[in-house]
Design an enzyme around this catalytic site. Structure first.
Site, PDB file in Angstrom:
ATOM      1  N   LYS A 221       0.808  -1.222   0.000  1.00 52.02           N
ATOM      2  CA  LYS A 221       0.000   0.000   0.000  1.00 52.02           C
ATOM      3  C   LYS A 221       0.842   1.273   0.000  1.00 52.02           C
ATOM      4  O   LYS A 221       2.017   1.280   0.349  1.00 52.02           O
ATOM      5  CB  LYS A 221      -0.974  -0.009   1.194  1.00 52.02           C
ATOM      6  CG  LYS A 221      -2.187  -0.901   0.912  1.00 52.02           C
ATOM      7  CD  LYS A 221      -3.266  -0.815   1.962  1.00 52.02           C
ATOM      8  CE  LYS A 221      -4.454  -1.713   1.535  1.00 52.02           C
ATOM      9  NZ  LYS A 221      -5.475  -1.807   2.563  1.00 52.02           N
ATOM     10  N   ARG A 255      -3.718  -9.914   5.202  1.00 47.98           N
ATOM     11  CA  ARG A 255      -4.127  -9.980   3.793  1.00 47.98           C
ATOM     12  C   ARG A 255      -2.998  -9.457   2.916  1.00 47.98           C
ATOM     13  O   ARG A 255      -2.613  -8.293   3.043  1.00 47.98           O
ATOM     14  CB  ARG A 255      -5.395  -9.139   3.642  1.00 47.98           C
ATOM     15  CG  ARG A 255      -6.007  -9.111   2.254  1.00 47.98           C
ATOM     16  CD  ARG A 255      -7.223  -8.176   2.254  1.00 47.98           C
ATOM     17  NE  ARG A 255      -7.811  -8.057   0.939  1.00 47.98           N
ATOM     18  CZ  ARG A 255      -7.362  -7.241   0.001  1.00 47.98           C
ATOM     19  NH1 ARG A 255      -6.334  -6.459   0.223  1.00 47.98           N
ATOM     20  NH2 ARG A 255      -7.963  -7.196  -1.176  1.00 47.98           N
TER      21      ARG A 255
HETATM   22  C1  7PM Z   1      -6.279  -0.619  -5.388  1.00 47.30           C
HETATM   23  C2  7PM Z   1      -5.948   0.021  -4.196  1.00 47.30           C
HETATM   24  C3  7PM Z   1      -6.793  -1.881  -5.385  1.00 47.30           C
HETATM   25  C4  7PM Z   1      -6.155  -0.608  -2.995  1.00 47.30           C
HETATM   26  C5  7PM Z   1      -6.971  -2.513  -4.187  1.00 47.30           C
HETATM   27  C6  7PM Z   1      -6.668  -1.877  -2.993  1.00 47.30           C
HETATM   28  C7  7PM Z   1      -8.306  -4.191   2.153  1.00 47.30           C
HETATM   29  C8  7PM Z   1      -9.391  -4.956   1.754  1.00 47.30           C
HETATM   30  C9  7PM Z   1      -8.522  -3.954   0.032  1.00 47.30           C
HETATM   31  C10 7PM Z   1      -7.971  -4.140   3.542  1.00 47.30           C
HETATM   32  C11 7PM Z   1      -9.802  -5.643   3.898  1.00 47.30           C
HETATM   33  C12 7PM Z   1      -5.595  -3.435  -1.562  1.00 47.30           C
HETATM   34  C13 7PM Z   1      -6.809  -2.540  -1.686  1.00 47.30           C
HETATM   35  N1  7PM Z   1      -7.771  -3.596   1.064  1.00 47.30           N
HETATM   36  N2  7PM Z   1     -10.135  -5.685   2.612  1.00 47.30           N
HETATM   37  N3  7PM Z   1      -9.526  -4.801   0.427  1.00 47.30           N
HETATM   38  N4  7PM Z   1      -8.760  -4.897   4.375  1.00 47.30           N
HETATM   39  N5  7PM Z   1     -10.518  -6.343   4.789  1.00 47.30           N
HETATM   40  O1  7PM Z   1      -4.504  -2.861  -1.382  1.00 47.30           O
HETATM   41  O2  7PM Z   1      -7.041  -3.457   3.994  1.00 47.30           O
HETATM   42  O3  7PM Z   1      -5.682  -4.643  -1.716  1.00 47.30           O
HETATM   43  S1  7PM Z   1      -8.338  -3.429  -1.596  1.00 47.30           S
END
Ligand code: 7PM
Length: 276
Positions: A221, A255
């Site tokens: 991130k 995750r």
């Molecule tokens: C683009 C930017 C695509 C950020 C996807 C993301 C989380 C999540 C995501 C989290 C839970 C990523 C995010 N992040 N579900 N879904 N917790 N529970 O970096 O931090 O995967 S999407």
């Protein structure tokens, strides 16, 4: 501390790794290369071979600035992938969705966890989740994906996030979701500046005392980009450090994109813990 996910029991006193299987055409970390069912199944199978306890399947991009996805489009993206993984890979399938119909359909196809970045705030979502009987992960997000990174402000981020999550827990329990089926997630990067993410990371124990297992996602991130100055493709070492901190602080589910490497990092923490 056992929690059951579609018949699979996991000890939430330990740290487990959740692998990310994106089925969005614009998945930022894999360029959408895994948007066919076969590729998603292959990826899930490899993640489980590498030690993932969960695979998280999501068809709606929650990236800052993302366009909302139509319900039918989300169903079409996610359902075939969940069905195919459930048939051929021995794992807990988490469905990353805020959409009631996707929750229901995913549960029918074999999903074991509902992961909702909107903490079941969409109309009908609490009822749909309750009716599946599956555990739910309630995540904190400030604002909507389109606008959430525009100068977020908090009075006290840890307290504000804890208060929000407990309010959502009360809503869910009032609607019939049992307390032993709830996980909480502070939502790293969702409407948070770097200082907010760092305060939450430092204070994970304070969220732990709410009494629900925690799930966190920091893999690749922007917060890690800000700390290290690295582009998204170069954030594995920072992601492993973040996962290690989370495991040390007792987070139950981490995750990530890079399962094999994270499983090794978590094994070191678990080995130390087993020693006492
Ligand atoms: C683009 C930017 C695509 C950020 C996807 C993301 C989380 C999540 C995501 C989290 C839970 C990523 C995010 N992040 N579900 N879904 N917790 N529970 O970096 O931090 O995967 S999407």
């Amino acid at each position: 501390m056992l929690m059951t996910f579609a018949g699979r029991e996991l000890d939430m006193a330990r740290s487990h790794v959740m692998g990310i299987v994106n089925v969005t055409p614009d998945s930022f970390s894999d360029g959408g290369r895994y948007n066919t069912v076969d590729m998603a199944v292959q990826r899930a199978r490899q993640m489980v071979a590498d030690g993932a306890a969960f695979v998280d399947v999501g068809g709606e991009s929650t990236r800052p600035g993302a366009e909302p996805v139509a319900e039918q489009e989300e169903l079409d993206r996610v359902c075939p992938v969940i069905e195919a993984i459930a048939r051929s890979v021995d794992t807990v399938i988490s469905v990353d969705t805020s959409t009631p119909s996707v929750m229901r359909e995913a549960a029918n196809l074999g999903a074991g966890l509902i992961n909702d970045v909107r903490a079941l705030e969409r109309p009908g979502a609490v009822e749909a989740a309750m009716e599946t009987g599956l555990p739910v992960c309630l995540m904190h997000m400030k604002g909507a994906p389109g606008t959430m990174q525009a100068d977020p402000e908090y009075r006290h981020v840890v307290r504000d996030v804890a208060t929000y999550l407990m309010d959502r827990v009360r809503h869910c329990e009032a609607a019939g979701v049992s307390a032993d089926k709830v996980l909480l997630d502070p939502g790293f990067g969702f409407g948070k500046a770097l200082e907010h993410n760092l305060q939450l990371l430092a204070a994970l124990e304070q969220l732990q005392v709410l009494g629900y297992p925690l799930l966190v996602g920091m893999s690749r991130k922007t917060m890690l980009g800000h700390i290290t100055g690295r582009d998204v493709g170069e954030r594995l070492p920072a992601s492993l450090a973040a996962a290690t901190i989370a495991a040390l602080k007792g987070v139950s589910v981490i995750r990530v994109h890079d399962v094999r490497e994270t499983v090794d990092a978590v094994k070191v923490v678990e080995a130390m813990r087993a020693q006492g």
